[in-house]
Design an enzyme around this catalytic site. Structure first.
Site, PDB file in Angstrom:
ATOM      1  N   ASP A  72      -9.400   2.483 -29.067  1.00 49.70           N
ATOM      2  CA  ASP A  72      -9.267   3.554 -30.057  1.00 49.70           C
ATOM      3  C   ASP A  72      -7.806   3.821 -30.376  1.00 49.70           C
ATOM      4  OD1 ASP A  72     -12.019   4.015 -30.331  1.00 49.70           O
ATOM      5  OD2 ASP A  72     -12.025   5.078 -28.413  1.00 49.70           O
ATOM      6  N   GLY A  73      -6.949   3.664 -29.365  1.00 50.73           N
ATOM      7  CA  GLY A  73      -5.515   3.829 -29.599  1.00 50.73           C
ATOM      8  C   GLY A  73      -5.029   2.861 -30.675  1.00 50.73           C
ATOM      9  N   ASN A 107      -8.284  11.774 -35.451  1.00 46.97           N
ATOM     10  CA  ASN A 107      -8.901  12.429 -34.296  1.00 46.97           C
ATOM     11  C   ASN A 107      -8.670  13.934 -34.292  1.00 46.97           C
ATOM     12  OD1 ASN A 107     -10.193  10.381 -32.967  1.00 46.97           O
ATOM     13  ND2 ASN A 107      -8.666  10.110 -31.357  1.00 46.97           N
ATOM     14  N   GLU A 108      -7.398  14.319 -34.142  1.00 45.77           N
ATOM     15  CA  GLU A 108      -7.121  15.744 -33.995  1.00 45.77           C
ATOM     16  C   GLU A 108      -5.643  16.076 -34.145  1.00 45.77           C
ATOM     17  OE1 GLU A 108      -5.994  13.734 -31.124  1.00 45.77           O
ATOM     18  OE2 GLU A 108      -7.964  14.244 -30.316  1.00 45.77           O
ATOM     19  N   ASP A 141      -2.501  27.759 -23.286  1.00 40.84           N
ATOM     20  CA  ASP A 141      -1.807  26.467 -23.348  1.00 40.84           C
ATOM     21  C   ASP A 141      -1.722  25.925 -24.767  1.00 40.84           C
ATOM     22  OD1 ASP A 141      -1.524  26.656 -20.658  1.00 40.84           O
ATOM     23  OD2 ASP A 141      -2.700  24.879 -20.146  1.00 40.84           O
ATOM     24  N   SER A 193     -15.192  12.750 -36.070  1.00 41.87           N
ATOM     25  CA  SER A 193     -15.093  11.514 -35.263  1.00 41.87           C
ATOM     26  C   SER A 193     -14.118  11.678 -34.106  1.00 41.87           C
ATOM     27  CB  SER A 193     -14.705  10.313 -36.130  1.00 41.87           C
ATOM     28  OG  SER A 193     -13.433  10.491 -36.690  1.00 41.87           O
ATOM     29  N   ALA A 205     -13.235  12.891 -28.513  1.00 45.72           N
ATOM     30  CA  ALA A 205     -12.001  12.569 -27.796  1.00 45.72           C
ATOM     31  C   ALA A 205     -11.484  13.814 -27.056  1.00 45.72           C
ATOM     32  CB  ALA A 205     -10.978  11.993 -28.767  1.00 45.72           C
ATOM     33  N   TYR A 206     -10.277  14.250 -27.335  1.00 48.57           N
ATOM     34  CA  TYR A 206      -9.682  15.395 -26.633  1.00 48.57           C
ATOM     35  C   TYR A 206     -10.603  16.618 -26.713  1.00 48.57           C
ATOM     36  CZ  TYR A 206      -5.588  18.048 -24.905  1.00 48.57           C
ATOM     37  OH  TYR A 206      -4.706  18.796 -24.165  1.00 48.57           O
TER      38      TYR A 206
HETATM   39  P1  NAP Z   1      -5.136   7.376 -24.465  1.00 52.74           P
HETATM   40  O1  NAP Z   1      -4.551   8.296 -23.463  1.00 52.74           O
HETATM   41  O2  NAP Z   1      -5.301   5.944 -24.163  1.00 52.74           O
HETATM   42  O3  NAP Z   1      -6.562   7.951 -24.954  1.00 52.74           O
HETATM   43  C1  NAP Z   1      -7.361   8.677 -24.125  1.00 52.74           C
HETATM   44  C2  NAP Z   1      -8.792   8.186 -24.231  1.00 52.74           C
HETATM   45  O4  NAP Z   1      -9.380   8.698 -25.434  1.00 52.74           O
HETATM   46  C3  NAP Z   1      -8.938   6.666 -24.290  1.00 52.74           C
HETATM   47  O5  NAP Z   1      -9.987   6.322 -23.425  1.00 52.74           O
HETATM   48  C4  NAP Z   1      -9.292   6.414 -25.727  1.00 52.74           C
HETATM   49  O6  NAP Z   1     -10.025   5.220 -25.909  1.00 52.74           O
HETATM   50  C5  NAP Z   1     -10.130   7.636 -26.010  1.00 52.74           C
HETATM   51  N1  NAP Z   1     -10.374   7.972 -27.414  1.00 52.74           N
HETATM   52  C6  NAP Z   1      -9.502   7.958 -28.460  1.00 52.74           C
HETATM   53  N2  NAP Z   1     -10.110   8.356 -29.584  1.00 52.74           N
HETATM   54  C7  NAP Z   1     -11.394   8.622 -29.255  1.00 52.74           C
HETATM   55  C8  NAP Z   1     -12.524   9.061 -29.981  1.00 52.74           C
HETATM   56  N3  NAP Z   1     -12.439   9.343 -31.293  1.00 52.74           N
HETATM   57  N4  NAP Z   1     -13.681   9.264 -29.323  1.00 52.74           N
HETATM   58  C9  NAP Z   1     -13.773   9.021 -28.000  1.00 52.74           C
HETATM   59  N5  NAP Z   1     -12.748   8.599 -27.262  1.00 52.74           N
HETATM   60  C10 NAP Z   1     -11.571   8.402 -27.876  1.00 52.74           C
HETATM   61  O7  NAP Z   1      -4.282   7.556 -25.810  1.00 52.74           O
HETATM   62  P2  NAP Z   1      -4.544   6.819 -27.204  1.00 52.74           P
HETATM   63  O8  NAP Z   1      -5.378   5.606 -26.991  1.00 52.74           O
HETATM   64  O9  NAP Z   1      -3.243   6.729 -27.902  1.00 52.74           O
HETATM   65  O10 NAP Z   1      -5.448   7.894 -27.960  1.00 52.74           O
HETATM   66  C11 NAP Z   1      -4.929   9.123 -28.368  1.00 52.74           C
HETATM   67  C12 NAP Z   1      -6.038  10.103 -28.206  1.00 52.74           C
HETATM   68  O11 NAP Z   1      -6.192  10.416 -26.823  1.00 52.74           O
HETATM   69  C13 NAP Z   1      -5.807  11.437 -28.864  1.00 52.74           C
HETATM   70  O12 NAP Z   1      -6.132  11.394 -30.229  1.00 52.74           O
HETATM   71  C14 NAP Z   1      -6.716  12.341 -28.043  1.00 52.74           C
HETATM   72  O13 NAP Z   1      -7.983  12.477 -28.647  1.00 52.74           O
HETATM   73  C15 NAP Z   1      -6.904  11.626 -26.731  1.00 52.74           C
HETATM   74  N6  NAP Z   1      -6.439  12.471 -25.652  1.00 52.74           N
HETATM   75  C16 NAP Z   1      -7.360  12.984 -24.812  1.00 52.74           C
HETATM   76  C17 NAP Z   1      -6.973  13.867 -23.810  1.00 52.74           C
HETATM   77  C18 NAP Z   1      -8.017  14.420 -22.903  1.00 52.74           C
HETATM   78  O14 NAP Z   1      -9.190  14.081 -23.082  1.00 52.74           O
HETATM   79  N7  NAP Z   1      -7.643  15.270 -21.968  1.00 52.74           N
HETATM   80  C19 NAP Z   1      -5.647  14.234 -23.646  1.00 52.74           C
HETATM   81  C20 NAP Z   1      -4.722  13.683 -24.536  1.00 52.74           C
HETATM   82  C21 NAP Z   1      -5.135  12.812 -25.552  1.00 52.74           C
HETATM   83  P3  NAP Z   1      -9.322   3.759 -25.794  1.00 52.74           P
HETATM   84  O15 NAP Z   1      -9.203   3.500 -24.319  1.00 52.74           O
HETATM   85  O16 NAP Z   1     -10.297   2.845 -26.435  1.00 52.74           O
HETATM   86  O17 NAP Z   1      -7.978   3.795 -26.481  1.00 52.74           O
HETATM   87 MN    MN Z   2      -5.839   4.169 -25.508  1.00 56.18          MN
END
Ligand code: NAP
Ligand code: MN
Length: 266
Positions: free
Chosen positions: A45-46, A125-126, A153, A161, A165-166
């Site tokens: 997804d990244g 995403n967000e 925070d 979509s 994710a977050y």
């Molecule tokens: P990352 O740290 O690798 O992403 C975190 C996880 O979110 C990865 O497993 C990624 O999948 C998954 N992901 C991304 N978009 C998604 C979606 N639309 N639905 C379900 N899972 C999703 O960082 P990154 O790959 O650059 O992605 C950035 C995204 O990370 C941000 O947009 C945010 O949504 C998410 N994030 C989540 C948290 C949390 O959950 N606490 C905190 C910070 C950011 P892949 O392994 O396939 O890349």
């Molecule tokens: Mn990723």
């Protein structure tokens, strides 16, 4: 058929990208970085987020396809060993020619206003707003009416979509992308006798908007998908469902709830 392909940079994704280009040129497809019809993201997804932001200026004239190589790949329909099949579909030749169905997902539009200038952004995403030094103090208005004063925070405003994710980690709802909405989820709000926030995630429909006003001198980290924007002179952020949408080319069905189940349950 003009295409562009982008990979995560790891050995497997780079190798698959090479394979894809070889198969594609054998089928008469043209690599075109400036004006592709389809952008293929190979990775996770990244990688899709990178691809989206790389082509942000022409998202109305192209569609994305995701191939995943390990990790989650919520946006990806194809597995690594299915590349030849995907190229058949895309090129309209070989054993399995197919016209894709184009599915469109809503996006989030942002205007960031600082004392020193303004900028516009679109998130797949967000958008999040978080404190760097401690508790953030922000006022949240919905449709120009003050809704709440938030301490905690931060806040996460996600697309449908992006709701998996977050937003999901924050206890937000998963929203089907046919629902044109944005979701506001709190990140650790302070709630006691003195400070009060709504506490529940909110869904705003299209044509509503939300403004976030900074209510103290504070250093903030704003994020748009994987991008970080440090800001220490924020005035406000306007958030609403974008008038633009992102397109994904589906050569075979992969319904959202199957995607959710396969990503989180099985
Ligand atoms: P990352 O740290 O690798 O992403 C975190 C996880 O979110 C990865 O497993 C990624 O999948 C998954 N992901 C991304 N978009 C998604 C979606 N639309 N639905 C379900 N899972 C999703 O960082 P990154 O790959 O650059 O992605 C950035 C995204 O990370 C941000 O947009 C945010 O949504 C998410 N994030 C989540 C948290 C949390 O959950 N606490 C905190 C910070 C950011 P892949 O392994 O396939 O890349
Ligand atoms: Mn990723």
């Amino acid at each position: 058929m003009r295409y562009y392909v982008l990979d995560r940079g790891d050995d497997l994704s780079v190798e698959l990208s090479r394979q894809f280009q070889k198969l594609a040129s054998e089928r008469g497809m043209q690599l075109d970085a400036d004006n592709p019809e389809i952008v293929v993201s190979i990775g996770g997804d990244g990688t899709m987020l990178h691809a989206f932001h790389m082509f942000i200026d022409r998202i109305s004239s192209l569609a994305f396809v995701g191939v995943h190589t390990g990790h989650l790949g919520f946006y990806a329909d194809w597995k690594a060993d299915e590349l030849p099949l995907l190229v058949d579909y895309m090129s309209g030749t070989g054993k399995n020619p197919n016209k894709p169905r184009i599915v469109r997902y809503p996006l989030l539009e942002l205007e960031i206003h600082k004392k020193t200038g303004s900028s516009a952004h679109i998130a797949l995403n967000e958008f999040t707003l978080k404190g760097v030094d401690g508790t953030v103090v922000i006022q949240v208005d919905i449709n120009d009416v003050t809704f709440e004063m938030f301490r905690g925070d931060g806040l996460c405003l996600s697309t449908p979509s992006g709701s998996t994710a977050y937003n999901k980690s924050l206890g937000g709802a998963m929203v089907h992308p046919s629902i044109e909405a944005l979701q506001i989820a709190e990140i650790a709000s302070i709630n006691n006798r003195v400070f009060r926030t709504m506490g529940s995630p909110l869904l705003l429909p299209k044509h509503h908007h939300c403004d976030i006003f900074s209510r103290k001198e504070q250093r903030l980290m704003l994020t748009v998908d994987h991008l970080n924007i440090p800001v220490d002179d924020l005035v406000s952020v306007r958030c609403q469902v974008s008038s633009q949408q992102v397109s994904f080319a589906r050569y075979r069905p992969f319904p959202f709830w199957n995607r959710v189940r396969e990503s989180f349950l099985v």
